[in-house]
Motif scaffolding. Structure first.
Motif, PDB file in Angstrom:
ATOM      1  N   UNK A  10      19.797  11.608  36.922  1.00  0.00           N
ATOM      2  CA  UNK A  10      19.084  11.148  38.120  1.00  0.00           C
ATOM      3  C   UNK A  10      17.972  12.101  38.544  1.00  0.00           C
ATOM      4  N   UNK A  11      17.950  13.324  37.977  1.00  0.00           N
ATOM      5  CA  UNK A  11      16.894  14.285  38.340  1.00  0.00           C
ATOM      6  C   UNK A  11      15.769  14.306  37.299  1.00  0.00           C
ATOM      7  N   UNK A  12      15.802  13.347  36.373  1.00  0.00           N
ATOM      8  CA  UNK A  12      14.816  13.326  35.281  1.00  0.00           C
ATOM      9  C   UNK A  12      13.377  13.368  35.818  1.00  0.00           C
ATOM     10  N   UNK A  13      13.117  12.564  36.836  1.00  0.00           N
ATOM     11  CA  UNK A  13      11.738  12.491  37.354  1.00  0.00           C
ATOM     12  C   UNK A  13      11.277  13.801  37.990  1.00  0.00           C
ATOM     13  N   UNK A  14      12.244  14.633  38.434  1.00  0.00           N
ATOM     14  CA  UNK A  14      11.859  15.934  38.996  1.00  0.00           C
ATOM     15  C   UNK A  14      11.533  16.935  37.894  1.00  0.00           C
ATOM     16  N   UNK A  15      12.064  16.699  36.709  1.00  0.00           N
ATOM     17  CA  UNK A  15      11.927  17.690  35.636  1.00  0.00           C
ATOM     18  C   UNK A  15      10.934  17.304  34.550  1.00  0.00           C
ATOM     19  N   UNK A  16      10.620  16.007  34.495  1.00  0.00           N
ATOM     20  CA  UNK A  16       9.702  15.540  33.451  1.00  0.00           C
ATOM     21  C   UNK A  16       8.537  14.804  34.099  1.00  0.00           C
ATOM     22  N   UNK A  17       7.327  15.201  33.748  1.00  0.00           N
ATOM     23  CA  UNK A  17       6.149  14.502  34.286  1.00  0.00           C
ATOM     24  C   UNK A  17       5.380  13.857  33.135  1.00  0.00           C
ATOM     25  N   UNK A  18       4.879  12.663  33.405  1.00  0.00           N
ATOM     26  CA  UNK A  18       4.095  11.946  32.398  1.00  0.00           C
ATOM     27  C   UNK A  18       2.639  11.940  32.812  1.00  0.00           C
ATOM     28  N   UNK A  19       1.746  12.180  31.852  1.00  0.00           N
ATOM     29  CA  UNK A  19       0.333  12.045  32.175  1.00  0.00           C
ATOM     30  C   UNK A  19      -0.317  11.059  31.232  1.00  0.00           C
ATOM     31  N   UNK A  20      -1.397  10.481  31.711  1.00  0.00           N
ATOM     32  CA  UNK A  20      -2.120   9.474  30.946  1.00  0.00           C
ATOM     33  C   UNK A  20      -3.416  10.095  30.446  1.00  0.00           C
ATOM     34  N   UNK A  21      -3.549  10.239  29.137  1.00  0.00           N
ATOM     35  CA  UNK A  21      -4.771  10.837  28.594  1.00  0.00           C
ATOM     36  C   UNK A  21      -5.650   9.748  27.991  1.00  0.00           C
ATOM     37  N   UNK A  22      -6.935  10.051  27.916  1.00  0.00           N
ATOM     38  CA  UNK A  22      -7.885   9.007  27.549  1.00  0.00           C
ATOM     39  C   UNK A  22      -7.714   8.513  26.115  1.00  0.00           C
ATOM     40  N   UNK A  23      -7.323   9.429  25.186  1.00  0.00           N
ATOM     41  CA  UNK A  23      -7.367   9.051  23.781  1.00  0.00           C
ATOM     42  C   UNK A  23      -6.153   8.261  23.291  1.00  0.00           C
ATOM     43  N   UNK A  24      -5.203   7.958  24.170  1.00  0.00           N
ATOM     44  CA  UNK A  24      -4.005   7.295  23.672  1.00  0.00           C
ATOM     45  C   UNK A  24      -3.434   6.310  24.683  1.00  0.00           C
ATOM     46  N   UNK A  25      -2.842   5.223  24.171  1.00  0.00           N
ATOM     47  CA  UNK A  25      -2.180   4.263  25.046  1.00  0.00           C
ATOM     48  C   UNK A  25      -0.755   4.679  25.389  1.00  0.00           C
ATOM     49  N   UNK A  26      -0.237   5.719  24.720  1.00  0.00           N
ATOM     50  CA  UNK A  26       1.103   6.201  25.041  1.00  0.00           C
ATOM     51  C   UNK A  26       0.974   7.363  26.029  1.00  0.00           C
ATOM     52  N   UNK A  27       1.809   7.332  27.073  1.00  0.00           N
ATOM     53  CA  UNK A  27       1.743   8.409  28.064  1.00  0.00           C
ATOM     54  C   UNK A  27       2.323   9.688  27.462  1.00  0.00           C
ATOM     55  N   UNK A  28       1.867  10.843  27.954  1.00  0.00           N
ATOM     56  CA  UNK A  28       2.323  12.133  27.445  1.00  0.00           C
ATOM     57  C   UNK A  28       3.271  12.781  28.456  1.00  0.00           C
ATOM     58  N   UNK A  29       4.455  13.202  27.999  1.00  0.00           N
ATOM     59  CA  UNK A  29       5.413  13.810  28.921  1.00  0.00           C
ATOM     60  C   UNK A  29       5.545  15.313  28.667  1.00  0.00           C
ATOM     61  N   UNK A  30       5.751  16.054  29.731  1.00  0.00           N
ATOM     62  CA  UNK A  30       6.036  17.492  29.661  1.00  0.00           C
ATOM     63  C   UNK A  30       7.120  17.823  30.684  1.00  0.00           C
ATOM     64  N   UNK A  31       7.753  18.987  30.520  1.00  0.00           N
ATOM     65  CA  UNK A  31       8.639  19.472  31.574  1.00  0.00           C
ATOM     66  C   UNK A  31       7.755  19.846  32.769  1.00  0.00           C
ATOM     67  N   UNK A  32       8.345  19.855  33.951  1.00  0.00           N
ATOM     68  CA  UNK A  32       7.524  20.028  35.150  1.00  0.00           C
ATOM     69  C   UNK A  32       6.843  21.398  35.208  1.00  0.00           C
TER      70      UNK A  32
END
Lengths: 260, 410
Positions: B219-241
């Protein structure tokens, strides 16, 4: 005269890859099939590509971008026979739910930067863009039907694929009607056969993944659904899944949509 | 894919995913909670069970229902089928040809027919589980919130058991064979993220563990993982917070839970020369084979313990709320979060697939991998980059069969 094996190409448009996977799921038949056909283009299986023309193209997926609308014309031009496989290619697939909504709003919901995305307002079947020689239904397609279609192609005959309803298949396999026996809402009477009446044999109602059968008696089905306590909103939902944009299903869901 | 090189140094790597957007998270709004297993399965035809299970866990989480006992065992058995099917497909039809220099499995079968056939046999064993428990292998129809529409008998499973015993032998042979492949010299200091559980090699159990020793609730996934949208790809990129990239999937599961594999799988891993942690992504093919072996072993265990449940599902009543579900898809953590109203109608949906979590890491791998191989011709470099991407078994695996590599040497 030397015999040259016919060439096969498998193409992907907007889809989940599940119908292509069904080709690989032929397993025991896969290597023998590769002996009779030259697999010339199939990215899920090989990086080798031979430039066209191809004798048989299997097309998975729907058209959702300007680029793909162009690409399908090239695929058609390079193919002697073109067969579409699966609900996406034959009706627009689940992604055709955008056809009932505003795609701009959809973009805002999913993407932080909607301006990076190129997409069409509607998801459409391949046959809306180019002539198609045969449409194989299903979400996903059935393995046995796929073998029949490819075999028929090799033998230069029409595939023996029936377009009667799932009810016929239940009768054939001796499955007791889930609606009659348990009052379970079932789309079997209006859905094309091909899956082997899978859902009723697992004690659930058909959910229409093979799309509309040839003749659809929708008033009879929808009134039965109401008797069984299905709300108008759930009735609309049940026709708006993987074949939502197939004309017969679209007609039913639009007729029952609440007027605003 | 674009690689920018200046003065002999890789400046930038961009992997573009062209998969056209399908808007699942948007059209899930307004759908009934009970529809999510069937709808989200269609996100991926290769791992539909993962989507069905994450959706079930999230919805049951909202509704305050915990599925355990025989029904939970059947779910795990079904999921083992997907691991076996998906891993065997990737090992034999996608990844192995890379190592042996064939464009694909059909070409490879001309010289190594027995190995490809063993792979197809294993794959079919996985499909046999999916077909029996799910009705079909692609988009199974038997899964519902709360359990299954119908449960198999012990006799049904007895037939499956015989198949799985043979598959287990095939899997042992596959691990051995994978260990004989030649691996590029390449290892990275990865941050691994996978489900973690004290007692069982997790498939749909436990908390989310990180290889630095920390862990958090699903349930804390959204606090620890952030997704960003980059121009060169249709798949979002995730990183730890905190900005770190991470790897999900077999190597992560193995690093965090390897000691919980079955004795047979642990032994095979040790014989194959795997340590407690494997940091060479090219060796993921061995770890996948070890997990395939484990899944066969685990499936046999589950069948041996099976008692037909009194009811094949638990009644689940809708509730207003937010729920979370994470399971281990063959290629890594698959996270779902839903918000529903009191009638069970979805107000918001968020789905984070493993490929978007791995994408940053894939680009980082490529960057350091290409850096030490800049002298290679573009054609050979492209082949190796495809192979490096396939280490992650991305859902775009097939798309990477036609990698369009551009090396921009400035």
């Amino acid at each position: 005269m030397t015999s040259v094996k016919p060439t096969l190409a498998v193409w992907k448009f907007a889809s989940c890859d599940g119908c292509q996977l069904t080709v690989l799921n032929l397993e025991d038949d896969l290597l023998p099939l590769a002996g009779e056909i030259d697999i010339a283009h199939f990215l899920e299986a090989t990086r080798a590509t031979v430039s066209g023309p191809y004798d048989l193209s299997l097309v998975e997926g729907s058209i959702t971008t300007p680029h793909d609308a162009e690409r399908i014309r090239e695929v058609r031009a390079a193919s002697r026979t073109l067969i579409t496989i699966g609900a996406c290619a034959t009706s627009g697939g689940i992604q055709a739910l955008r056809n009932f909504a505003n795609v701009e709003e959809f973009l805002q919901i999913v993407y932080a930067r909607p301006e990076y995305i190129s997409t069409l307002a509607n998801s459409t079947a391949i046959a809306e863009h180019v002539p198609v020689d045969f449409e194989l239904r299903g979400c996903p397609i059935d393995k046995g039907q796929l073998v029949e279609v490819v075999t028929a192609f090799l033998a230069h005959r029409r595939p023996n694929i029936r377009n009667h309803s799932v009810c016929v298949e239940c009768k054939k396999r001796g499955t007791v009607c889930v609606t009659v026996a348990h009052g379970t809402p079932c789309l079997g009477p209006v859905t094309q056969a091909g899956c082997g009446a899978l859902c009723p044999s697992y004690a659930r109602g058909c959910y229409g993944c093979f799309g509309p059968a040839e003749t659809v008696n929708s008033p009879s089905l929808t009134s039965r659904f109401k008797e069984l306590g299905v709300s108008e909103a759930d009735l609309v939902r049940s026709f708006r899944t993987f074949n939502a944009n197939a004309p017969a299903f679209r007609e039913i869901s639009e007729a029952h949509e609440p007027r605003t | 894919m674009v690689v920018r090189v200046r003065d002999g140094k890789v400046q930038d790597v961009e992997l573009s995913i062209y998969e056209p957007p399908r808007f699942f998270e948007a059209f899930l709004r307004g759908r009934r909670f009970t529809e999510t297993p069937d709808i989200t399965a269609r996100i991926c035809g290769i791992c539909p069970v993962a989507y069905q299970m994450s959706a079930c866990l999230a919805m049951e989480n909202i509704c305050g229902v915990t599925v355990d006992g025989a029904i939970a065992d059947l779910r795990r058995l079904l999921y083992c089928g997907e691991w076996i099917e998906s891993h065997s497909l990737h090992i034999h039809l996608l990844h192995a040809p890379d190592f042996l220099g064939y464009p694909g499995a059909v070409e490879m079968a001309k010289d190594h027919r027995d190995i490809v056939e063993r792979g197809l046999r294993l794959k079919r064993a996985g499909n046999d589980i999916l077909n029996l428990l799910g009705g079909r292998s692609v988009h199974p129809i038997n899964v519902r919130i709360g359990g299954f529409y119908s449960a198999p008998s012990r006799q049904d499973l007895a037939v499956l058991r015989e198949t799985l015993l043979r598959a287990r032998d095939d899997a042992v042979a596959t691990v051995r064979w994978c260990a004989t492949l030649e691996f590029p010299e390449f290892s990275q200091d990865y941050t691994y993220v996978a489900l973690q559980h004290p007692d069982i090699y997790p498939i749909m159990e436990g908390r989310i563990g990180v290889s630095d020793g920390s862990s958090f609730e699903v349930s804390a996934f959204d606090d620890h993982v952030v997704e960003e949208h980059v121009e060169h790809s249709n798949a979002l990129h995730a990183r730890l917070s905190d900005g770190r990239s991470y790897m999900a999937g077999p190597l992560a599961r193995y690093a965090l839970n390897g000691q919980l594999l079955s004795p047979l799988a642990r032994e095979a891993a040790a014989d194959a020369g795997l340590g407690l942690i494997c940091n060479n992504p090219f060796q993921s093919i061995i770890v996948r084979a070890v997990e395939t072996l484990y899944a066969c072993d685990e499936a046999v265990r589950l069948i041996d313990h099976y008692e037909v449940p009194e009811r094949s599902f638990l009644e689940v009543q809708p509730r207003a709320g937010v729920g979370y579900g994470a399971t281990e898809a063959p290629r890594g953590i698959l996270y779902h979060r839903y918000q529903t109203d009191g009638d069970g109608i979805i107000e918001d949906a968020r789905i984070v697939p493993p490929t978007s979590q791995n994408q940053v890491r894939i680009e980082e791998d490529l960057r350091s991998f290409v850096q030490s191989r800049l002298e290679l011709a573009d054609e050979e470099l492209t082949w190796l980059c495809e192979q490096a991407i396939r280490n992650y078994d991305p859902c775009i695996s097939c798309a990477t069969h036609f990698l369009d590599l551009k090396v921009v040497r400035e």
